[in-house]
Scaffold this motif. Sequence first.
Motif, PDB file in Angstrom:
ATOM      1  N   ARG A  16      27.223  36.943  67.504  1.00 60.68           N
ATOM      2  CA  ARG A  16      26.542  37.397  66.039  1.00 60.68           C
ATOM      3  C   ARG A  16      25.412  38.445  66.630  1.00 60.68           C
ATOM      4  NH1 ARG A  16      25.250  34.729  60.249  1.00 60.68           N
ATOM      5  NH2 ARG A  16      25.483  36.793  59.088  1.00 60.68           N
ATOM      6  N   GLY A  17      26.287  39.555  65.631  1.00 59.03           N
ATOM      7  CA  GLY A  17      25.414  40.873  65.316  1.00 59.03           C
ATOM      8  C   GLY A  17      25.322  41.679  66.736  1.00 59.03           C
ATOM      9  N   GLY A  36      33.275  47.079  67.815  1.00 56.89           N
ATOM     10  CA  GLY A  36      33.307  46.376  66.177  1.00 56.89           C
ATOM     11  C   GLY A  36      31.775  45.486  66.142  1.00 56.89           C
ATOM     12  N   ILE A  37      30.974  44.984  65.118  1.00 53.56           N
ATOM     13  CA  ILE A  37      29.861  44.384  65.735  1.00 53.56           C
ATOM     14  C   ILE A  37      29.879  42.895  64.942  1.00 53.56           C
ATOM     15  CG2 ILE A  37      27.836  43.772  65.131  1.00 53.56           C
ATOM     16  CD1 ILE A  37      27.407  46.548  64.559  1.00 53.56           C
ATOM     17  N   PHE A  46      36.178  34.661  62.548  1.00 54.10           N
ATOM     18  CA  PHE A  46      34.974  35.143  62.059  1.00 54.10           C
ATOM     19  C   PHE A  46      35.242  37.206  61.746  1.00 54.10           C
ATOM     20  CE2 PHE A  46      36.547  34.798  65.873  1.00 54.10           C
ATOM     21  CZ  PHE A  46      36.619  36.330  66.784  1.00 54.10           C
ATOM     22  N   THR A  47      34.562  37.896  61.539  1.00 53.53           N
ATOM     23  CA  THR A  47      34.312  38.917  60.793  1.00 53.53           C
ATOM     24  C   THR A  47      34.285  40.163  62.029  1.00 53.53           C
ATOM     25  OG1 THR A  47      32.943  39.411  59.394  1.00 53.53           O
ATOM     26  CG2 THR A  47      34.924  38.343  58.504  1.00 53.53           C
ATOM     27  N   LEU A  48      34.312  41.190  61.950  1.00 55.67           N
ATOM     28  CA  LEU A  48      34.162  42.068  62.898  1.00 55.67           C
ATOM     29  C   LEU A  48      33.701  43.126  62.005  1.00 55.67           C
ATOM     30  CD1 LEU A  48      36.230  42.031  66.145  1.00 55.67           C
ATOM     31  CD2 LEU A  48      33.801  40.778  65.869  1.00 55.67           C
ATOM     32  N   SER A  58      39.400  40.371  60.120  1.00 53.32           N
ATOM     33  CA  SER A  58      39.130  38.996  60.760  1.00 53.32           C
ATOM     34  C   SER A  58      39.608  38.628  61.763  1.00 53.32           C
ATOM     35  CB  SER A  58      39.140  37.586  59.949  1.00 53.32           C
ATOM     36  OG  SER A  58      40.242  38.745  58.703  1.00 53.32           O
ATOM     37  N   PHE A  59      39.056  37.497  62.139  1.00 57.02           N
ATOM     38  CA  PHE A  59      40.444  36.794  63.469  1.00 57.02           C
ATOM     39  C   PHE A  59      40.387  35.438  63.135  1.00 57.02           C
ATOM     40  CE2 PHE A  59      39.406  41.261  65.592  1.00 57.02           C
ATOM     41  CZ  PHE A  59      40.280  41.404  65.555  1.00 57.02           C
ATOM     42  N   SER A  60      41.251  34.597  64.139  1.00 56.27           N
ATOM     43  CA  SER A  60      40.602  32.497  64.091  1.00 56.27           C
ATOM     44  C   SER A  60      40.612  32.825  65.907  1.00 56.27           C
ATOM     45  CB  SER A  60      42.262  32.905  63.268  1.00 56.27           C
ATOM     46  OG  SER A  60      43.325  32.706  64.515  1.00 56.27           O
TER      47      SER A  60
END
Length: 81
Positions: A16-17, A36-37, A46-48, A58-60
Amino acid sequence: MARSLDQIREMVRQHRGSRVSYRSINGRRKVEQKEGIITEVYPSLFTLYVESQCSTVSFSYADVLTREVVLELLPGHERLA
């Protein structure tokens, strides 16, 4: 080597980050490749944050498991999936 959803979730949480490059398959002959981050990690997705678009995607974790989304840490780290 196939990974489980729990392993993928944990790997994403640990990074993360971090800045990543991602490639997602968006249908027939449509592939999106951007950087992306990893901003947020949730139980199902989770999101980027994509700076070039000033937006969040967002992706699963299932997308990563089925290789609909491929993540790679930048610069020069091992692949997440």
